[in-house]
Design an enzyme around this catalytic site. Structure first.
Site, mmCIF file in Angstrom:
data_model
loop_
_atom_site.group_PDB
_atom_site.id
_atom_site.type_symbol
_atom_site.label_atom_id
_atom_site.label_comp_id
_atom_site.label_asym_id
_atom_site.label_seq_id
_atom_site.Cartn_x
_atom_site.Cartn_y
_atom_site.Cartn_z
ATOM 1 N N ASP A 148 -1.081 1.239 -4.028
ATOM 2 C CA ASP A 148 -2.029 0.505 -4.683
ATOM 3 C C ASP A 148 -3.294 0.875 -5.010
ATOM 4 O OD1 ASP A 148 -2.862 0.535 -2.001
ATOM 5 O OD2 ASP A 148 -3.516 -1.327 -1.653
ATOM 6 N N ASP B 213 -2.108 6.390 -3.690
ATOM 7 C CA ASP B 213 -1.109 5.893 -2.839
ATOM 8 C C ASP B 213 -0.679 4.552 -3.887
ATOM 9 O OD1 ASP B 213 -3.255 3.904 -2.358
ATOM 10 O OD2 ASP B 213 -2.538 3.630 -0.324
ATOM 11 N N SER C 128 0.845 -1.074 -0.094
ATOM 12 C CA SER C 128 0.148 -0.048 0.117
ATOM 13 C C SER C 128 0.829 1.173 -0.074
ATOM 14 C CB SER C 128 -1.094 -0.100 1.172
ATOM 15 O OG SER C 128 -2.023 0.889 1.113
ATOM 16 N N ASP D 96 -5.844 2.557 -3.279
ATOM 17 C CA ASP D 96 -6.968 2.254 -2.374
ATOM 18 C C ASP D 96 -7.296 3.502 -1.641
ATOM 19 O OD1 ASP D 96 -4.810 2.050 -0.367
ATOM 20 O OD2 ASP D 96 -5.918 0.320 0.412
#
Length: 452
Positions: free
Chosen positions: A241, A239, A98, A243
């Site tokens: 990933d 960010d 992440s 999400d």
């Protein structure tokens, strides 16, 4: 030592539990469960260099258990949650840490409905990672196959665009998008461009080492600067990933997840299409009173996407999110999707014929200081040492409708410390006093202080 945290497995790449042997065993454990449902797992990742190692180890474990693996390559986490449903797969697996730096990596797991697996299943997987599974290996004829899923990027782009009202276009709107050199580097700008926007994309040149490095939602300064330079209508930072989303308005002022949720709640409530919403314990106290004024029942969950989703499902919430920028729109997604959330914001601007600064100006978060504190000693020991000071802090903040949050992160070796209250001077004073006490106790000083 448990390998699962608040958002799957995460840690330093090539170090337990993200070493190749443990990841291989995790792949076997996932395969053992996945084959109870079907024969296919879809697997995506972000752009960090260790993703190649993690992908290879997971795939080896999965195919050894007789599971076919569809490789998606670099894709946002939410894309895997969407495609696992569309492709009727048994599970979806995401290789990502992440918002963490390239040094870390992780594994997130979705069930066949695109929902992060429950704690009970994590415990089963954890047990099987440590178990002897040789007797469960597939016979040679039954070993899994590996293939790349063609057209996955296009499928996801069309899905995201489909959440935007068909009668609207982004023509005439200038948007800066920071893709954090992460999973959405080839998708973020494309979505807005195909809907007609003039798009300026930054953070779209990943090299395996620059994911989240001085860019994206954790470092939005470059996005802010570009918005001001370009005279853009809005800036959108993702960010690693994709999400979470952090926004800045046309004046370069940053907007956090609470303000995004508040704006969406207000708009949906005006159309009578929302009665319940959810946030986590980290959200501003002032969002509770704001929701009451709107006539929306606001529910709070523990920190983490899974807890938030559980709360949303239990109370039939239309929208949920975290202050950090995780936003879930249940009509469209089963997990936080920064691109879907960004399109929701843009649709509100168009439908209300307002600028970004206008749609976010209605909600004012309570003054707060947020510090992320690295630590080396045991957290429980720190909590015992700092306990009396926290009691004094809570008593002082109680006079200004405030509170203190002191909790360990489930994804990094950090203590999340939040002090908020209606008196900004008292909040700043209390935060400084708490930092001094932590230094006296031998805990490292907080990093990246944030005053709102």
């Amino acid at each position: 030592m448990n390998i699962f945290g608040t958002d799957g497995v995460r840690g330093r790449a090539n170090v337990y539990p993200m070493d190749p042997i443990t990841v291989l065993r995790l792949g076997m454990a996932i395969g053992l469960e996945a084959r109870k449902v079907g024969t296919q797992v879809v697997l995506g990742k972000d752009t960090r260099i260790s993703g190649y190692m993690v992908e290879s180890a997971l795939v080896s474990g999965l195919v050894a258990m007789g599971v076919n693996v569809g490789l998606l390559g670099p894709m946002p986490t939410a894309a895997i949650a969407t495609l696992v449903r569309n492709l009727r797969a048994s599970m979806g697996v995401v290789i990502s840490a992440s918002h963490n730096s390239y040094l870390d990596n992780g594994v997130k797991i979705f069930d066949s409905e695109g929902i992060k697996i429950p704690l009970e299943l994590e415990e089963v997987l954890e047990s099987n990672v440590r178990a002897e599974l040789s007797s469960d290996l597939a016979q040679v004829r039954g070993m899994g196959k590996v293939y790349r899923i063609a057209g996955a990027v296009g499928r996801y782009i069309e899905f995201v665009k489909g959440t935007f009202p068909k009668r609207l276009k982004l023509s005439g709107m200038k948007i800066v998008v920071d893709c954090a050199n992460g999973a959405a580097y080839h998708i973020g700008g494309e979505v807005f461009w195909e809907l007609g926007a003039d798009v300026v994309v930054i953070g779209n040149k990943p090299d395996g080492l620059n994911i989240n490095h001085n860019c994206g939602s954790l470092h939005p300064e470059g996005m802010v600067q570009k918005v001001l330079e370009e005279g853009a209508d809005i800036g959108i930072a993702l960010d690693g990933d994709a999400d979470r989303v952090v926004v800045c308005d046309e004046k370069g002022r940053l907007v956090d997840g609470d303000q995004v949720i508040a704006s969406i709640m207000r708009h949906l409530r005006a159309t009578k299409s929302i009665t319940d919403a959810a946030v986590t314990t980290m959200s501003s106290k002032s969002i509770d009173s704001y929701a009451r004024e709107l006539g929306v029942r606001l529910h709070r969950s523990e920190v983490g996407d899974r807890h938030l989703v559980d709360t949303m499902r239990r109370h039939s919430c239309s929208v949920g999110g975290e202050k950090s920028g995780h936003i879930i729109l249940w009509e469209h997604s089963t997990t936080s999707d920064s691109l879907v959330a960004a399109l929701q914001i843009l649709s509100i601007m168009l439908l209300e014929n307002k600028s970004a600064s206008s749609i976010f100006g209605d909600f004012v978060p309570m003054p707060r200081v947020h510090r992320d504190i690295p630590y080396s000693m045991e957290f429980d020991h720190i909590a015992r040492l700092i306990g009396p000071t926290l009691s004094d802090v809570e008593q002082a903040l109680g006079r200004v409708n405030g509170r203190v949050i002191f909790r360990r992160s489930g994804t990094e070796r950090l203590i999340r410390c939040v002090i908020e209250g209606e008196d900004p001077k008292l909040v700043a004073l209390v935060a400084d006093e708490l930092s001094i006490k932590l230094r006296e106790l031998g805990v490292e000083n907080g990093v990246e202080p944030e005053m709102q």
